[in-house]
Design an enzyme around this catalytic site. Structure first.
Site, PDB file in Angstrom:
ATOM      1  N   GLU A 136      -0.730  -1.212  14.056  1.00 31.46           N
ATOM      2  CA  GLU A 136      -1.961  -0.887  13.147  1.00 31.46           C
ATOM      3  C   GLU A 136      -2.868  -1.177  14.464  1.00 31.46           C
ATOM      4  OE1 GLU A 136      -2.144  -3.384   9.721  1.00 31.46           O
ATOM      5  OE2 GLU A 136      -3.812  -1.351   8.739  1.00 31.46           O
ATOM      6  N   GLU A 164       0.875  -1.342  -0.020  1.00 32.75           N
ATOM      7  CA  GLU A 164      -0.053   0.144  -0.289  1.00 32.75           C
ATOM      8  C   GLU A 164       0.615   1.402  -0.130  1.00 32.75           C
ATOM      9  OE1 GLU A 164      -3.850   0.396   2.429  1.00 32.75           O
ATOM     10  OE2 GLU A 164      -3.247  -1.970   2.758  1.00 32.75           O
TER      11      GLU A 164
HETATM   12  C1  BGC Z   1      -4.825   1.486   5.878  1.00 31.42           C
HETATM   13  C2  BGC Z   1      -5.806   2.622   6.542  1.00 31.42           C
HETATM   14  C3  BGC Z   1      -6.780   2.660   6.345  1.00 31.42           C
HETATM   15  C4  BGC Z   1      -7.175   2.362   5.770  1.00 31.42           C
HETATM   16  C5  BGC Z   1      -8.484   2.751   5.625  1.00 31.42           C
HETATM   17  C6  BGC Z   1      -6.015  -0.016   5.266  1.00 31.42           C
HETATM   18  O1  BGC Z   1      -5.662  -0.729   4.242  1.00 31.42           O
HETATM   19  O2  BGC Z   1      -3.312   0.748   5.567  1.00 31.42           O
HETATM   20  O3  BGC Z   1      -4.688   2.752   7.441  1.00 31.42           O
HETATM   21  O4  BGC Z   1      -6.370   3.805   7.106  1.00 31.42           O
HETATM   22  O5  BGC Z   1      -6.806   0.700   5.107  1.00 31.42           O
HETATM   23  O6  BGC Z   1      -9.333   1.456   4.583  1.00 31.42           O
END
Ligand code: BGC
Length: 733
Positions: A613, A353
């Site tokens: 996270e 990402e």
């Molecule tokens: C990200 C997040 C983001 C989220 C939104 C994730 O995959 O890592 O931090 O805000 O998706 O749903």
């Protein structure tokens, strides 16, 4: 720059197999040179060399912007590199421009179409060397048909997958380049701070895993790359993989990188040599040596140095206290900020990402502005937000908006409003606010127009209280109601548009009325609060009929849960504030200092060196929360650090001021900490707030560079710039 004397060039045949084209030209100086300036940009990431010396220190230039609308160019003074005969060589790697973001297909295209779109994109280069001779005359050497292209030593280049670099590669003959009509309208001068190498971190530990893997531990999760120093024979190979953590059995673990392969393959030339990649980066703490000259057993700590890479930003905030774990936590927040401020504020730096998720920025921006001076960093990013904001005012999930998902989520898109306001409060300059004001209004107007329920935000698609602990098992979305969160943020954003408009001298009468209407409707539609996050928002945003009661309920819910938080991305940044603003500072400290899961310090107890996270990325039994969404370097929950600066140490703007032009210092000590020291370098000078327990009194040392007020124990002292010392009795419960 309007007067380019260069043409966009690309390779004759565009094969996107990952090989980075190398463009070159020899140029001769006709006279002695007084000054030479290279101006350059590319569709990809470039590395320019003059006479085999690297130009500038910018890593991954020209940086990442909303390319459809904005492409930065850079200007370097290269006078010192110029000789009589000169060789200009510029490598263009895929960078963000060409990279297929594995975790997120663009919804506009199916995968094969997307591949075709990316493959068709040229590795365009636009550059000019402008020389001023000592006699005052000048000459410009711009990219044009006199340049040649070849394949260089970067045999494969990709943001997510890493790099293959062949130092022994003999360059093929150059081929003519192709002139094409590249992007002109979108060119802008460098706007953000440069991305640079920042820290060098040596190996802290070496071990062989149960599977027999050779692993080096840098002792710190970080973002950047590894420099390898090695003596080798031509053709020998260094092959490295990257990881943030080991798995439960102690083996090298890469599943949480998902499709991001993150490998370096370096093919050696003869002799002593140093390699670090030119066109990629990743987040990691450990490397596994897959191949090494003479065999992996020859790999030693001295061969490897981790290099942290991020945007240049001046550190402004420092926190230290009597609790070692909390100090480690402060450090983890700093490292997650550094790791995710690589040109764009990203969610994470490792998996497939690494995107500018708006919700993550929203939750963390206040903390970000305290830890570092990030005004320029955000000027650029909000420029991209403005550029990518859609016709109807909505804002995508990520900026630059590469996913092109047409939806907009509450508490994600709202960063369009909350972000510029926080930057204004932190630095006091109206520059960004002025630029963003229209965008701020367009965001709230979008909600007004698209909602299915007047004066609330209903309908649409939202992430909700992402990753909150009150989620149904298996779900990412907490139990707070989407319409509640969306409507609360609608109100909050409108209230900030009003404040911003007032600061800028705009007419905000319409928004004032709207705010009253939203608040009224909110109270009648949402008379009760069902989750910690709902209570926190109702109290903090003053949306409840009686905000104190919402805070009371919050405190009760936390206590009933066994002094445990349950909030996710939306509620967490507000949680401790909602408590301390209504007399529950002690409970706020209980949450902050808690060491068991769930808490901010729990990851520290599991050897975290950056923010996770998930509250339980590694669970108490040592297993992972999951493989597919488990970053160990996500700044969002680091937002709590703003509470430490502004409440625990009590450093704030005085009501009605911004940029610490006048300050209010209102520390809130807690006996479970012996002392706390906060230092903040503001545009007006240094603020320092320290409290320390001395027998049965608190001793406060306060330094302020401007006029303000100091609030200790319910008393208010109006003071001028200077150093102050106060005492207050410690009340025994
Ligand atoms: C990200 C997040 C983001 C989220 C939104 C994730 O995959 O890592 O931090 O805000 O998706 O749903």
């Amino acid at each position: 720059m309007d007067n380019w004397k260069a043409k966009w060039i690309t390779t004759l045949r565009n094969t996107d197999d990952g090989t980075a084209p190398l463009y070159f030209r020899n140029v001769r100086m006709r006279k002695a040179v007084k000054k030479a300036v290279l101006t350059i940009t590319a569709m990809g990431v470039y590395v320019a060399e003059i006479n085999q010396k690297r130009v500038g220190k910018f890593i991954l230039a020209p940086g990442w912007t909303a390319y459809r609308k904005r492409l930065q160019y850079q200007t370097y003074d290269v006078t010192d590199l110029i000789e009589r005969e000169n060789r200009l060589e510029i490598t263009v790697g895929r960078g963000w421009y060409h990279t297929h973001i594995p975790g997120f297909e663009m919804v506009e295209a199916d995968y094969s179409r997307l591949q075709a779109v990316l493959a068709a994109r040229p590795f365009g280069l636009l550059a000019q060397l402008a020389v001023t001779y000592v006699d005052g005359s000048g000459e410009v050497f711009g990219t044009d048909e006199r340049w040649e292209a070849s394949t260089g030593r970067v045999r494969f280049s990709d943001i997510y997958h890493g790099e293959i670099f062949d130092a022994a590669y003999e360059r093929k003959e150059g081929l003519p380049v192709q002139i094409f009509d590249g992007p002109w309208d979108t060119l802008i001068p460098q706007e953000g701070p440069e991305v640079r190498e920042q820290d060098r971190v040596g190996v802290a530990d070496f071990f062989i895993t149960p599977k027999g893997e050779y692993v080096f531990d840098f002792g710190q999760n970080l973002t950047g790359y590894v420099e390898v120093k090695v003596k080798a024979e031509r053709g020998e190979v260094v092959d490295l993989s990257f990881a943030e953590v080991m798995d439960q059995e102690g083996n090298f673990y890469t599943k949480n990188y998902r499709e991001a392969k993150c490998t370096y393959v370096y093919i050696c030339k003869e002799g002593e040599q140093t390699y670090k990649p030119l066109t990629t980066f990743c987040g990691f703490r450990y490397i596994r040596v897959n191949r090494f000259p003479g065999g992996v057993t020859h790999a030693k700590a001295e061969h490897f140095t981790a290099i942290a890479v991020h945007s240049r930003m001046k550190r402004t905030g420092y926190l230290t206290c009597s609790d070692g774990m909390l100090n480690r936590f402060f450090s983890n927040v700093i490292w997650s900020q550094k790791s995710n401020f690589l040109d764009v504020p990203t969610d994470c730096p490792q998996r497939d990402e690494r995107l500018g998720w708006t919700g993550d920025v929203l939750s963390y921006i206040k903390a970000a502005c305290l830890n570092y001076d990030v005004e320029q960093f955000f000027e650029k990013w909000f420029g991209d937000l403005r550029a990518d904001q859609r016709e109807n005012g909505s804002v995508g999930f990520v900026i630059p908006d590469v996913t092109q998902d047409p939806n907009s989520s509450a508490a994600w898109g709202d960063v369009a409003v909350t972000g510029p306001w926080e930057v204004y409060l932190a630095y006091g300059s109206q520059g960004l606010l002025t630029k963003q004001y229209e965008s701020m209004c367009r965001w709230v107007d979008f909600i007004t127009k698209s909602t299915t329920h007047k004066n609330l935000w209903m309908g649409g698609w939202h992430f909700g209280d992402w990753l909150a602990l009150d989620a149904e098992p298996g779900s990412y979305r907490g139990a707070s109601r989407d319409e509640f969160v969306a409507s609360a943020y609608y109100a909050h954003s409108v209230s900030l548009v009003i404040l911003a408009g007032e600061a800028l001298g705009k007419d905000v009468a319409g928004y004032r009325q709207l705010y009253q209407d939203i608040r009224k409707e909110f109270c009648s539609v949402f008379p009760d609060y069902r989750t910690q996050t709902e209570c926190a928002l109702a109290a903090r945003f003053r949306l409840a009929k009686d905000p104190k009661r919402a805070a009371d309920q919050l405190a009760e819910m936390i206590r009933e849960a066994g002094n445990q938080l349950q909030t996710g991305f939306v509620g967490t940044p507000h949680l401790l504030h909602a408590l301390s603003e209504y007399g529950y500072s002690e409970l706020a400290y209980t949450l902050l200092l808690r060491r068991e899961y769930p808490s901010w310090l729990y990851p520290v107890s599991k050897d975290a060196t950056t923010m996770w996270e998930h509250w339980d990325g590694i669970m108490e039994n040592g297993a992972f929360w999951c493989d597919e969404m488990n970053s160990f370097n996500h700044y969002a929950y680091g937002s709590v650090i703003d509470w430490v600066y502004t409440v625990a140490a009590g450093i704030r703007n005085m009501e009605g001021y911004a940029g610490y032009e006048k300050v209010c210092i209102a520390p809130v000590p807690d006996e479970r900490l012996g002392w706390l020291e906060a230092v903040l370098h503001t545009r007006h000078g240094q603020i320092r707030s320290v409290w320390r327990k001395q027998n049965d009194v608190w001793r406060y040392e306060i330094e302020i560079p401007v006029d303000g007020e100091i609030r200790i124990d319910g008393r208010v002292y109006e003071v001028g710039a200077g150093n102050y010392c106060y005492y207050s009795k410690i009340e025994k419960a």
